[in-house]
Scaffold this motif. Structure first.
Motif: not given
Length: 286
Positions: A49-72
């Protein structure tokens, strides 16, 4: 003695791309430093599915931001625990900026229509953002506490252990209230020695303490500024949750969530959670 440029030896163009480092056989490159091969190899759709790439990308990026939020958040909380009130403002400001990025990610995901999502939704089974250890840690550090919500991580001691430890430690608001008490603002033991595994509940003595701060900001400027920064954090947290809800509603309506929750209904109830109740209530009493 240096020779001046001659017509057959023109001055090199310092702005030309040829002046950049071009050979990384024995040098650390951008991709090497960021381990991009490892990062991008984690992007593995399970359907065509074409949009599965979008779905995974958004969640990967969000997890990275969450990791930064936890650190700060942790860094700011360590400073608050040491009685420092000014330095945490920088870390909390960074948390707010990261939250803005998290909220904006939903706008990208909203470009996925219900038909797009249905092409791959069944492929990831019961996997759900409800099981995000990063998001859960942010909630615990901010004071939204429910031991039940740690159970999806029981099979992973490396994830469950830190969450369990954070659940039994003071939240960012608990540490802030301890600072108020240390500054001579009267807070009872039932507030300062409460069961940390449960959410903070609004208390009249806490409201009175914040009223003292807000009525005399010049005297309590550091506490006043800290309170406003905490409100920024909760304000952005609310925006994230609201955008999450609207994204779910426009994508799957009121279907059950893949992780077993009621979906939109569960997310709508989460909007009622108030992390720092007295900081909102104080405005009514000024």
């Amino acid at each position: 003695m240096t020779s001046s440029p001659t017509p057959d030896r023109p001055t090199p163009d310092r702005d030309a791309p040829e002046q950049a480092r071009l050979d990384f056989t024995r040098r650390l490159s951008y991709g090497d430093y960021l381990h991009l091969d490892t990062l991008l190899s984690a992007h593995q759709p399970v359907t065509g599915a074409h949009d599965e790439h979008l779905f995974i990308t958004v969640h990967h990026v969000s997890e990275l931001w969450l990791s930064l939020v936890v650190r700060e958040l942790r860094a700011a909380m360590d400073q608050l625990a040491a009685g420092i009130t000014d330095a945490p403002l920088k870390g909390l400001t960074r948390v707010v900026r990261a939250q803005e990025q998290l909220t904006a990610a939903w706008e990208v995901l909203k470009t996925m229509t219900p038909a797009d999502y249905l092409q791959f939704r069944g492929a990831f089974g019961e996997a759900s953002g409800f099981q995000s250890a990063g998001y859960r840690m942010v909630e615990v550090l901010l004071g939204n506490r429910n031991p039940t919500l740690l159970k999806p991580h029981a099979h992973r001691p490396d994830l469950h252990g830190p969450l369990e430890a954070a659940l039994h430690a003071p939240s960012v608001y608990d540490l802030t209230l301890r600072l108020l008490a240390a500054r001579g603002l009267p807070l009872p033991a039932e507030v300062l020695e409460r069961d940390l595994t449960r959410p903070h509940e609004a208390h009249p003595a806490v409201l009175d303490a914040w009223l003292t701060v807000y009525r005399d900001p010049e005297r309590y400027w550091d506490l006043y500024e800290l309170a406003e920064k905490l409100l920024d954090v909760e304000d952005n947290f609310r925006a994230w949750r609201f955008n999450h809800l609207t994204t779910v509603e426009r994508t799957i309506g009121f279907k059950r969530g893949s992780g077993g929750t009621s979906g939109a209904g569960y997310l709508r109830r989460a909007l009622d959670v108030v992390l720092f109740p007295e900081l909102w209530e104080v405005r009514t009493h000024l």
